[in-house]
Design a protein around this motif. Structure first.
Motif, short mmCIF file in Angstrom:
data_model
loop_
_atom_site.label_atom_id
_atom_site.label_comp_id
_atom_site.label_asym_id
_atom_site.label_seq_id
_atom_site.Cartn_x
_atom_site.Cartn_y
_atom_site.Cartn_z
N GLU A 141 0.84 -1.20 0.00
CA GLU A 141 0.00 0.00 0.00
C GLU A 141 0.88 1.25 0.00
O GLU A 141 0.77 2.13 0.85
CB GLU A 141 -0.98 -0.01 1.17
N GLU A 199 -0.79 4.70 0.13
CA GLU A 199 -1.23 5.11 1.46
C GLU A 199 -0.06 5.66 2.28
O GLU A 199 -0.20 6.64 3.01
CB GLU A 199 -1.86 3.93 2.19
N ARG A 250 -7.44 1.89 8.06
CA ARG A 250 -6.49 1.27 7.13
C ARG A 250 -5.88 0.01 7.74
O ARG A 250 -5.50 -0.01 8.89
CB ARG A 250 -5.38 2.27 6.79
N HIS A 277 -11.05 2.78 -1.58
CA HIS A 277 -10.35 2.21 -0.43
C HIS A 277 -11.32 1.92 0.71
O HIS A 277 -11.24 0.87 1.35
CB HIS A 277 -9.25 3.15 0.04
#
Length: 593
Positions: A154, A157, A304, A328
């Motif tokens: 990720e 992110e 997350r 997401h």
């Protein structure tokens, strides 16, 4: 054998877990053209990418079909959050268990001295967050000199959370001949730049569908009155009665408020935001996994890395800021072949913006009406009948008690009492404002403010590129124009300009104050150019400073833009321009370590 290309310990572990065939991303990393190369992988959340890079790194780690003694660290996996890092470590643990792999975790909120001891004893794979890994590297506890593979999980992110400096320091300390796997759901320019700097002849793998955000998610959008958002959330939860549901809010304050409201109404709910400690987060997640709670209210950053297999409903209580955030958030459901539902709650005035958001995300959402109490009662009746008619095993004590009840009451009374007991445990649905064109017009009329029938438009030379936000623009206008907040009308933010209204009867006074407070040579807020305009251009976004929190602006600016404070405001507005929760806090304050 679908995994015959893998070392025997890994293929046996996959078979024991019931893996019959690889997912698309797992199959792609095992193709001959991916062997021995750096990889750039665009894969949706929940597509099996953790196992994919676990498979891909095996080629570099195994020697003659086995793992060598862990004298030097062989692989490093970097993840944006502690939850995701721990989840990755768990997945790799069972995948490499039969090979006898040692896996060390390095994440914030854990005992750093214990992590250093684990690294000193030797590990084949280390998994951690950028900040904690950087700390271990600077203290000499993390030796990357023998590293063969580094994985950025990720990556988009991590850059969004402000970890660029940490990542660069870690990658600069790795050997030049290592392999680098970059996994990212999106490929913005910063990710492309990172790949060019740290990868060589990378093989690109793209497994995200181009038709819509996620094949196993049903997207819905429903318009409601702005005052009915919370009631709509309650009715959605009652209509679906999902095993696990996640509600997304923009700020920790909104998470706190909605969570308290749900608990008060009898929902089993937990909250996740930046104000919660690691122990509180762990307790909340465990409550969801144990089904002691069925609803999680969270901010984007706090959610997350969370993987809840039972999650079937995602509700966007506040509209995502862009298509990537929408995907997401929604990607928390619809995983591993399971079906999920993602619902956007859209205030009447924001429908056009959401339609554009869905187009950008290439998502075909079904526009629905908010569930009414009658809809919920009908669904409750069907669920109740199905539950009560399910076959169950009865023992002698159950039958004896049933016979005693039948002696006291009729079968009809007993059945009605059973139905009443089931229904009494359910929170009551809410009445909503009528969802009709007339209701839309009434909501628009409610927004009208007296005194703004005759206005003059002004514009200023800052916009979204300079992080323009009504929360600091409004105080700036009050100081520069010597007006009160009630004397500033609508604020509309464009890409490089911001337009706003002032009542015509105070225009002369406002213009005079603007000229006297201008300081175009200095770096203070007086350097912001404010001039009269013919009106706002088409396509700008309207932000009423009295209609609730505005959408969070991106923390970015164009070269040569007006001087900004750390949060994006002009320097004179520094105290008004603090980044919202989840934004980078500075060079070393970049989220969880």
């Amino acid at each position: 054998m679908p995994f015959s290309k893998l070392p025997t310990p890994l293929s046996e572990a996959l078979a024991a877990r019931g893996y019959a065939a690889p997912t698309p991303v797992q199959a792609a990393v095992l193709e001959p053209e991916a062997a021995g190369r750096d990889l750039i992988v665009s894969a949706q959340t929940g597509s099996g990418k953790t196992i994919a890079f676990g498979m891909a790194m095996a080629e570099a780690l195994f020697v003659d079909g086995a793992l060598p003694p862990p004298r030097a660290l062989g692989a490093l996996v970097i993840a944006p959050t502690r939850e995701l890092a721990l989840q990755v470590a768990r997945e790799l643990s069972w995948l490499y268990a039969k090979a006898g792999a040692r896996i060390a975790t390095c994440v914030g909120g854990m005992d750093a001295s214990r992590e250093r001891r684990a690294l000193s004893h030797g590990a084949h794979i280390a998994v951690g967050t950028p900040g904690r890994l950087r700390d271990h590297l600077e203290r000499g506890a993390l030796d990357l000199s023998g590293l063969k593979v580094v994985v950025l999980d990720e990556a988009d992110e991590m850059l969004d959370m402000g970890f660029r400096e940490d990542l660069e320091e870690i990658l600069d300390a790795t050997p030049a001949e290592r392999r680098t796997f970059l996994f990212s759901a999106t490929m913005p320019k910063p990710i492309v730049a990172l790949a060019r700097r740290y990868q060589r002849d990378a093989h690109r793998i793209e497994t995200i569908s181009q038709d819509r955000g996620h094949g196993d998610i049903a997207y819905q959008a429903m318009t409601v009155s702005p005052s009915d958002i919370e009631h709509a959330v309650i009715n959605l939860l009652r209509l679906h009665e999902a095993e696990t549901a996640m509600l997304f809010c923009a700020t920790r304050d909104n998470v706190r408020h909605l969570h308290a409201s749900l608990v008060e109404r009898g929902f089993g709910a937990v909250a996740l935001s930046g104000e919660h400690s690691q122990n509180e987060r762990n307790a909340a997640l465990q409550a969801l996994r144990d089904q002691r709670a069925r609803v999680c209210v969270a901010t984007d950053v706090a959610a997350r890395g969370i993987d809840l297999p039972s999650l079937s409903l995602v509700v966007h209580v506040e509209i995502p800021r862009d298509a990537e955030v929408l995907q997401h958030r929604s990607g928390r459901t619809g995983r591993a072949g399971r079906k999920g539902t993602a619902v956007l709650i859209v205030p009447f005035p924001r429908r056009r913006r959401v339609e554009g958001l869905l187009r950008d995300a290439k998502i075909n959402a079904e526009w629905i009406s908010a569930p009414s109490p009658d809809d919920i009662r009908a669904a409750d009746r069907e669920r109740l009948i199905a539950t009560l008619l399910e076959p169950i095993e009865l023992d002698d004590e159950d039958r004896a008690l049933g016979a005693r009840l039948l002696a006291e009451r009729s079968p009809e009374d007993l059945a009605a009492a059973l139905v009443h007991a089931h229904r009494a445990r359910l929170p009551q649905p809410e009445e909503l404002v009528e969802n009709s064109p007339a209701a839309h017009r009434a909501a628009q009329q409610e927004k009208h403010r007296p005194g703004f029938d005759d206005v003059v438009w002004f514009k200023m030379n800052i916009g979204r590129r300079q992080n323009a936000d009504p929360r600091w623009i409004l105080p700036l206008l009050c100081r520069r124009g010597h007006v009160t907040k009630s004397e500033v009308g609508a604020i509309r933010i464009g890409q490089t300009e911001t337009f706003f209204q002032v009542p015509r009867n105070i225009t002369a006074k406002f213009l005079d104050a603007i000229k006297r407070t201008a300081d175009h040579e200095g770096g203070d807020e007086g350097a912001v150019l404010i001039v009269q305009s013919d009106g706002p251009p088409s396509g700008t976004r309207g932000d009423n400073p009295r209609s609730g929190p505005p959408p969070r602006a991106r923390l970015s600016a164009a070269p040569g833009a007006t001087p900004r404070a750390p949060g994006g405001a002009p320097r004179g507005a520094r105290h008004q321009a603090r980044p919202t929760h989840g934004a980078p806090r500075g060079p070393r304050g970049k989220g969880p370590r």
